[in-house]
Scaffold this active site. Sequence first.
Site, PDB file in Angstrom:
ATOM      1  CE  LYS A  72      -4.006  -1.882   2.458  1.00  0.00           C
ATOM      2  NZ  LYS A  72      -5.027  -1.637   3.495  1.00  0.00           N
ATOM      3  CG  ASP A 108      -8.140   0.635   3.905  1.00  0.00           C
ATOM      4  OD1 ASP A 108      -9.033  -0.189   3.604  1.00  0.00           O
ATOM      5  OD2 ASP A 108      -6.922   0.396   3.782  1.00  0.00           O
TER       6      ASP A 108
HETATM    7  P1  NAP Z   1      -0.245  -3.543  10.313  1.00  0.00           P
HETATM    8  O1  NAP Z   1       0.111  -2.334   9.561  1.00  0.00           O
HETATM    9  O2  NAP Z   1       0.635  -4.730  10.289  1.00  0.00           O
HETATM   10  O3  NAP Z   1      -0.447  -3.085  11.862  1.00  0.00           O
HETATM   11  C1  NAP Z   1      -0.673  -4.038  12.867  1.00  0.00           C
HETATM   12  C2  NAP Z   1      -0.976  -3.346  14.191  1.00  0.00           C
HETATM   13  O4  NAP Z   1      -1.297  -4.358  15.165  1.00  0.00           O
HETATM   14  C3  NAP Z   1       0.210  -2.562  14.757  1.00  0.00           C
HETATM   15  O5  NAP Z   1      -0.273  -1.453  15.490  1.00  0.00           O
HETATM   16  C4  NAP Z   1       0.840  -3.604  15.700  1.00  0.00           C
HETATM   17  O6  NAP Z   1       1.579  -3.029  16.747  1.00  0.00           O
HETATM   18  C5  NAP Z   1      -0.404  -4.245  16.264  1.00  0.00           C
HETATM   19  N1  NAP Z   1      -0.133  -5.588  16.822  1.00  0.00           N
HETATM   20  C6  NAP Z   1       0.131  -6.718  16.117  1.00  0.00           C
HETATM   21  N2  NAP Z   1       0.315  -7.752  16.959  1.00  0.00           N
HETATM   22  C7  NAP Z   1       0.167  -7.247  18.226  1.00  0.00           C
HETATM   23  C8  NAP Z   1       0.247  -7.825  19.536  1.00  0.00           C
HETATM   24  N3  NAP Z   1       0.515  -9.124  19.713  1.00  0.00           N
HETATM   25  N4  NAP Z   1       0.021  -7.017  20.591  1.00  0.00           N
HETATM   26  C9  NAP Z   1      -0.247  -5.706  20.423  1.00  0.00           C
HETATM   27  N5  NAP Z   1      -0.336  -5.109  19.223  1.00  0.00           N
HETATM   28  C10 NAP Z   1      -0.134  -5.868  18.128  1.00  0.00           C
HETATM   29  O7  NAP Z   1      -1.678  -4.091   9.880  1.00  0.00           O
HETATM   30  P2  NAP Z   1      -2.964  -3.264   9.346  1.00  0.00           P
HETATM   31  O8  NAP Z   1      -2.981  -3.279   7.881  1.00  0.00           O
HETATM   32  O9  NAP Z   1      -3.025  -1.985  10.070  1.00  0.00           O
HETATM   33  O10 NAP Z   1      -4.147  -4.250   9.834  1.00  0.00           O
HETATM   34  C11 NAP Z   1      -4.428  -4.448  11.199  1.00  0.00           C
HETATM   35  C12 NAP Z   1      -5.707  -5.309  11.359  1.00  0.00           C
HETATM   36  O11 NAP Z   1      -6.806  -4.639  10.763  1.00  0.00           O
HETATM   37  C13 NAP Z   1      -5.629  -6.670  10.665  1.00  0.00           C
HETATM   38  O12 NAP Z   1      -6.300  -7.602  11.482  1.00  0.00           O
HETATM   39  C14 NAP Z   1      -6.420  -6.465   9.390  1.00  0.00           C
HETATM   40  O13 NAP Z   1      -7.027  -7.658   8.912  1.00  0.00           O
HETATM   41  C15 NAP Z   1      -7.476  -5.481   9.845  1.00  0.00           C
HETATM   42  N6  NAP Z   1      -7.988  -4.634   8.752  1.00  0.00           N
HETATM   43  C16 NAP Z   1      -9.338  -4.606   8.545  1.00  0.00           C
HETATM   44  C17 NAP Z   1      -9.869  -3.800   7.540  1.00  0.00           C
HETATM   45  C18 NAP Z   1     -11.345  -3.759   7.318  1.00  0.00           C
HETATM   46  O14 NAP Z   1     -11.757  -3.327   6.241  1.00  0.00           O
HETATM   47  N7  NAP Z   1     -12.171  -4.152   8.283  1.00  0.00           N
HETATM   48  C19 NAP Z   1      -9.008  -3.022   6.742  1.00  0.00           C
HETATM   49  C20 NAP Z   1      -7.625  -3.060   6.977  1.00  0.00           C
HETATM   50  C21 NAP Z   1      -7.136  -3.881   7.992  1.00  0.00           C
HETATM   51  P3  NAP Z   1       3.188  -2.753  16.545  1.00  0.00           P
HETATM   52  O15 NAP Z   1       3.276  -1.467  15.817  1.00  0.00           O
HETATM   53  O16 NAP Z   1       3.678  -2.702  17.946  1.00  0.00           O
HETATM   54  O17 NAP Z   1       3.719  -3.928  15.764  1.00  0.00           O
END
Ligand code: NAP
Length: 272
Positions: A72, A108
């Site tokens: 992205k 998003d």
């Molecule tokens: P990303 O950029 O990889 O960010 C992941 C986030 O989760 C970071 O803030 C990370 O913290 C945190 N995290 C991961 N494992 C953790 C743990 N064990 N304990 C505490 N914090 C943790 O991913 P993203 O694209 O933002 O997506 C995040 C989630 O949103 C995913 O589940 C994805 O499927 C969902 N999502 C949903 C939609 C929708 O349309 N509903 C759209 C986009 C994403 P750190 O910075 O400390 O690593």
Amino acid sequence: MGHNTITSTTKLCAIIGNPIEHSLSPLIHNAAFEHLKLNYVFLAFEVEHLREAVSGIRALNLKGVSVTIPHKVEVMDYLDDIEEVARRIGAVNTILNQEGRLLGYNTDWSGAIKALEGKVELKNKKTILLGAGGAARAIAFGLKEKGADLTILNRTVKKAEVLASELNCQWGGLELVESFKPDILINTTSLGMYPRVDDLPVKKEFLKDMLVFDIVYNPLKTHLIRKAEQNGCATIPGVEMFINQAALQFELWTGKKAPLGLMKKVVVEKLS
Ligand code: NAP
């Protein structure tokens, strides 16, 4: 599932990401194309070499592309123009091919804000955003735009700080959440996502008198949403955002109003 007859004039849309085999985008977009009898088809491509893939979009004249993890941010380097808000967020999740010009958008943020505004007015609402990853960035920009009183909390505190400094809002570590009394709690961490469905980003006792929005959509009802419901909170499941962002993509690519109800039904059936 049946599909439209593919002919030499069928328009191709796609999702690019890595990994991609669990993407629900082909399912919902194809269902929507078929429902409106549009001569479009949607495929998923696992893409390692992004620059070449974007050249391919041009060379093969794909109509629209959804961009997902991990592409992205980098994809912005290869497009002809990027809408202002996507540029500020620093991420593009949607490409529209407009007569050979590749335009970048971010649906998003608007998908998430639309889901929230269906339940609540955001202006001046004390809002805690858990997470500072890609999705958090998009949602945080939207929340600021709508005048929410925003605090960003993340496991890696530095990432919360960086994002908060761009938006001029409060920030801290995840463990600080219990020192706040928010109107709205939004989880954008991957905690609770399949297969680790029992993870919870906050203690269940904290979930009182607030609107809880969990953007995780697999499972459909996360542990967080269940506990929030049990404590009498209003809730928004992640599927609402997912459908909204897909519908906005569909409208960019086809110029037609997306069949939102059908798209939701397809996702809910698949994940139930
Ligand atoms: P990303 O950029 O990889 O960010 C992941 C986030 O989760 C970071 O803030 C990370 O913290 C945190 N995290 C991961 N494992 C953790 C743990 N064990 N304990 C505490 N914090 C943790 O991913 P993203 O694209 O933002 O997506 C995040 C989630 O949103 C995913 O589940 C994805 O499927 C969902 N999502 C949903 C939609 C929708 O349309 N509903 C759209 C986009 C994403 P750190 O910075 O400390 O690593």
